[in-house]
Enzyme design. Sequence first.
Site, PDB file in Angstrom:
ATOM      1  N   HIS A  72       0.846  -1.201   0.000  1.00  0.00           N
ATOM      2  CA  HIS A  72       0.000   0.000   0.000  1.00  0.00           C
ATOM      3  C   HIS A  72       0.876   1.243   0.000  1.00  0.00           C
ATOM      4  O   HIS A  72       1.843   1.313   0.753  1.00  0.00           O
ATOM      5  CB  HIS A  72      -0.915   0.017   1.231  1.00  0.00           C
ATOM      6  CG  HIS A  72      -2.078  -0.915   1.108  1.00  0.00           C
ATOM      7  ND1 HIS A  72      -3.235  -0.756   1.833  1.00  0.00           N
ATOM      8  CD2 HIS A  72      -2.272  -2.006   0.338  1.00  0.00           C
ATOM      9  CE1 HIS A  72      -4.093  -1.706   1.509  1.00  0.00           C
ATOM     10  NE2 HIS A  72      -3.526  -2.492   0.614  1.00  0.00           N
ATOM     11  N   TYR A 200      -9.137   5.280   7.988  1.00  0.00           N
ATOM     12  CA  TYR A 200      -9.248   5.625   9.413  1.00  0.00           C
ATOM     13  C   TYR A 200     -10.285   6.740   9.514  1.00  0.00           C
ATOM     14  O   TYR A 200     -10.065   7.830   8.991  1.00  0.00           O
ATOM     15  CB  TYR A 200      -7.917   6.148   9.955  1.00  0.00           C
ATOM     16  CG  TYR A 200      -6.845   5.096  10.142  1.00  0.00           C
ATOM     17  CD1 TYR A 200      -6.034   4.696   9.087  1.00  0.00           C
ATOM     18  CD2 TYR A 200      -6.627   4.512  11.396  1.00  0.00           C
ATOM     19  CE1 TYR A 200      -5.047   3.746   9.267  1.00  0.00           C
ATOM     20  CE2 TYR A 200      -5.633   3.558  11.587  1.00  0.00           C
ATOM     21  CZ  TYR A 200      -4.847   3.178  10.516  1.00  0.00           C
ATOM     22  OH  TYR A 200      -3.874   2.236  10.695  1.00  0.00           O
TER      23      TYR A 200
HETATM   24  C1  PHB Z   1      -5.579  -4.555  10.922  1.00  0.00           C
HETATM   25  O1  PHB Z   1      -5.683  -4.745   9.692  1.00  0.00           O
HETATM   26  O2  PHB Z   1      -5.842  -5.430  11.744  1.00  0.00           O
HETATM   27  C2  PHB Z   1      -5.147  -3.223  11.405  1.00  0.00           C
HETATM   28  C3  PHB Z   1      -4.750  -2.249  10.503  1.00  0.00           C
HETATM   29  C4  PHB Z   1      -4.352  -0.999  10.955  1.00  0.00           C
HETATM   30  C5  PHB Z   1      -4.350  -0.726  12.309  1.00  0.00           C
HETATM   31  C6  PHB Z   1      -4.731  -1.711  13.217  1.00  0.00           C
HETATM   32  C7  PHB Z   1      -5.138  -2.963  12.757  1.00  0.00           C
HETATM   33  O3  PHB Z   1      -3.986   0.488  12.743  1.00  0.00           O
END
Ligand code: PHB
Length: 389
Positions: A72, A200
């Site tokens: 990514h 996010y």
């Molecule tokens: C996950 O894919 O489990 C994951 C990804 C990003 C994060 C925490 C968990 O910040």
Amino acid sequence: MRTQVAIVGAGPAGLTLAQLLHVAGIDSVVLEARSRDYVEARIRAGVLEHDVAELFVQAGVGERVRREGLVHTGVELQSGRERHRVAFDELTGRTIVVYGQTEVVKDLIAARLESGRPLLFDVEDVSLHDLESERPRVRFAHEGAEEELECEFVAGCDGFHGVSRPSVPAGILREFHREYPYGWLGILAAVAPSSDELVYAHTERGFALLSMRSPELSRLYLQCAPDEDLELWPDERIWEELQERLGVDGWTLHEGPILEKGVTPMRSFVVEPMQWRRLYLAGDAAHIVPPTGAKGLNLAVRDVAALAEALVAWYRDGHVALLEAYSETCLRRVWRAEHFSWWMTTMLHRAPEDDEFTLRLQQSQLRYLRTSRVAATSLAENYVGIEHA
Ligand code: PHB
Ligand code: RFL
């Protein structure tokens, strides 16, 4: 039983250390309290820093991460109903790899078994002795028999609830804590990820995260209470809430069968120093970060990379300097990750007691990340992993 390094715990830290020592021709025995099936199925992290994925390649366990890991080049930050991309490659020249911790652990266990060196599952009653001597001993029970393992070093890689950290006499370690008034409800769903990149999301209903494990598997999280009752979350309610929090115009969150769900409380924790005499703590045994910065697994691997380098210098050349510097070396990176994880967490979550002032601060910070290349670069640099922390 005798070995050079006794490794307590077969999570990412213990297994990576075992592999790095094996490559260097150093003997170790790995002791794990759980079964192989349990360890291989435990769903946790999903994001590897580029250098951590590269470390697996160099250690001879990177064939599958290279083939199946999803590279990514950025993530999306969502504020309310708007998204903004943070382009890691453009801002830092570096990328991340989405590859499940379960897969990392499976690769490392397969490599260990192939090496023919010992990895014992289902061990009980592990206790550490004579750590202040040059011949520490680890006692445990395995397949109904009491065993004693004599070694030269003990690597405490047994996670936050392990026996290693409590084996240090009182008054030596200093602990730093922070608890958060929320947790994450995480699901794994059999549906293609609805976004190419992680999202996010900061919303007035609380945080949400869209992540993935493969082109067919989505991993999603919702901010919830730290002791949230999963009984109150039938699948329909989870999808409804994810739709509410992640929804933006012109985009669809695809739903699918939920294969797994769980609740994780959140905490920050650091112990100083990370070493006492012949005991070296690594990974979650020494520090915990809330998962918002995706740092826990990466820190665990970086700790044992430093420890392996120090042990190699000791066994090859009798150099003690790296062993002596181990704790300090690791803690510099650990505290950087602690700050980043705390910052991401408090910027993106809504605590029950938060007032409107806090909300405006969060919104302002998110706007700053959208409008300032410098602010975005700081986030990106921390997320992809700082080279010289
Ligand atoms: C996950 O894919 O489990 C994951 C990804 C990003 C994060 C925490 C968990 O910040
Ligand atoms: P682990 O994985 O906890 O492994 C410790 C092992 O020790 C065993 N053990 C014992 N063995 C023998 N004797 C005893 N007395 C023992 N006591 C315990 C345990 O059974 C276990 O097998 O620690 P390690 O190796 O330090 O690895 C740390 C990581 O697992 C952890 O930091 C990450 O999963 C954190 N994390 C994330 N990190 C990232 O880098 N990126 C992410 O995207 C990310 N997402 C996450 C996460 C953690 C999560 N949860 C569930 C805590 C997402 C979640 C939801």
